[in-house]
Design a protein around this motif. Structure first.
Motif, short mmCIF file in Angstrom:
data_model
loop_
_atom_site.label_atom_id
_atom_site.label_comp_id
_atom_site.label_asym_id
_atom_site.label_seq_id
_atom_site.Cartn_x
_atom_site.Cartn_y
_atom_site.Cartn_z
N UNK A 91 0.97 -1.09 -0.08
CA UNK A 91 0.00 -0.15 0.62
C UNK A 91 1.09 1.33 -0.09
N UNK A 92 0.87 2.54 -0.23
CA UNK A 92 0.95 3.99 0.09
C UNK A 92 0.99 4.35 2.09
N UNK A 93 1.31 4.80 1.70
CA UNK A 93 1.38 5.88 3.24
C UNK A 93 1.85 7.85 2.73
N UNK A 94 0.97 8.35 2.72
CA UNK A 94 1.29 9.97 2.60
C UNK A 94 2.10 10.50 3.66
N UNK A 95 2.45 10.72 3.48
CA UNK A 95 3.17 12.30 4.72
C UNK A 95 2.92 13.31 4.41
N UNK A 96 2.29 13.86 3.54
CA UNK A 96 1.75 15.49 3.28
C UNK A 96 0.93 15.26 1.44
N UNK A 97 0.00 15.40 2.15
CA UNK A 97 -1.19 16.13 0.54
C UNK A 97 -1.51 17.66 0.85
N UNK A 98 -1.07 18.23 -0.13
CA UNK A 98 -1.63 18.98 -0.29
C UNK A 98 -2.18 19.85 -1.13
N UNK A 99 -3.39 20.86 -0.93
CA UNK A 99 -3.88 21.06 -2.11
C UNK A 99 -5.25 22.00 -1.65
N UNK A 100 -5.45 22.37 -2.70
CA UNK A 100 -6.14 23.93 -2.69
C UNK A 100 -7.47 23.49 -2.56
N UNK A 101 -7.73 23.47 -2.41
CA UNK A 101 -9.32 23.53 -1.50
C UNK A 101 -9.34 23.83 -0.47
N UNK A 102 -9.54 24.86 0.47
CA UNK A 102 -9.76 24.13 2.26
C UNK A 102 -10.55 23.59 2.86
N UNK A 103 -12.00 24.12 2.10
CA UNK A 103 -13.27 22.83 2.32
C UNK A 103 -13.20 21.53 2.05
N UNK A 104 -12.68 20.80 1.30
CA UNK A 104 -11.99 19.62 1.29
C UNK A 104 -10.91 19.22 2.05
N UNK A 105 -10.08 19.96 2.22
CA UNK A 105 -9.17 19.63 3.29
C UNK A 105 -9.23 19.22 4.63
N UNK A 106 -10.38 20.45 5.09
CA UNK A 106 -10.80 20.22 6.50
C UNK A 106 -12.06 19.24 6.77
N UNK A 107 -12.25 18.86 5.37
CA UNK A 107 -13.27 17.22 5.75
C UNK A 107 -12.59 16.37 5.65
N UNK A 108 -10.98 15.77 4.88
CA UNK A 108 -10.68 15.10 4.53
C UNK A 108 -9.34 15.20 6.47
N UNK A 109 -9.61 15.93 6.68
CA UNK A 109 -8.78 16.47 8.48
C UNK A 109 -9.33 15.70 9.00
N UNK A 110 -11.22 16.14 9.09
CA UNK A 110 -11.81 15.92 10.91
C UNK A 110 -12.33 14.49 10.13
#
Length: 229
Positions: A91-110
């Motif tokens: 599988x994959x492990x992500x260290x960081x996912x940088x995204x230019x959509x603050x709303x999506x970022x908040x949902x993905x983190x929460x």
């Protein structure tokens, strides 16, 4: 435990889709890295997956089109590595996912506890080149590649792209998220420029050395529900 074989299609079906996404203008830049540098960064119950006796890390830039659960379109750049769980599944492990959509970022983190971060991510294209640039809180990264023609995947290509699950940590519990999509259609690419302005250094990673660089026009993906490892 024997490690599962690499396959161009997912060894499982994603029957209950948690998220449906389209990835476009995908730039892969992967390079070898010492196993000792990767192992401490992985979720519990996983270990580095090795190719030619070494671990690998990568930076991937892409255009993201999310159809569910939160429709969105944005540019993303992620830093990732490759791992194997206790059952030998890759599988994959992500260290960081940088995204230019603050709303999506908040949902993905929460909801998913994923390492998404809100950043300025730009993708620029010409007839022959594709470039990504990210800036966030004093750190950044930029890359530019020249696209080539279609290739037959090598052993390294298969190792670096035939991944059908993501390993992560949900609060304190290690989890896996299954993914399925059609086989990658890979094009050759040449790395013209790569500048790390602190993004890789956040994880103690060095810039590319002997990178494997590829490009893919588009693929559609389905993510299943997360389950405990």
């Amino acid at each position: 435990m024997e490690t599962e074989p690499l396959t161009p299609v997912a060894p499982h079906r994603v029957r209950c889709s948690f998220s449906e996404q389209g990835w476009s203008d995908v730039v892969f830049v992967h390079w070898p890295c010492a196993e000792r540098d990767i192992a401490p960064l992985l979720p519990p119950r996983t270990r580095p997956d090795l190719f030619d006796g070494t671990a690998w890390v990568g930076v991937v830039g892409l255009g993201m089109s999310v159809r569910s659960p939160l429709p969105a379109r944005f540019a993303e750049l992620n830093v990732r590595t490759f791992a194997v769980d206790e059952r030998g599944r890759r599988g994959l492990v992500f260290f960081s996912l940088e995204a230019s959509h603050p709303g999506f970022v908040r949902v993905a983190r929460a909801v998913g506890r994923l390492p998404y971060r809100s950043a300025a991510v730009e993708c620029t294209k010409t007839a022959t080149e594709t470039a990504y640039r990210v800036e966030r809180s004093g750190v950044g990264l930029g890359l530019r590649v020249r696209r080539g023609g279609r290739i037959a995947p090598t052993g390294a290509d298969r190792f670096l792209t035939e991944r059908w699950r993501m390993f992560s940590t949900w609060y304190r519990w290690p989890i896996e998220v299954p993914v399925a999509h059609e086989p990658w259609a890979l094009d050759s690419a040449e790395l013209l420029d790569f500048t790390d302005a602190g993004l890789l250094a956040e994880f103690g990673l060095a810039p590319p050395s002997r990178p494997v660089v590829r490009f893919a026009s588009r693929v559609d993906a389905r993510f299943g529900l997360p389950v405990p490892l």
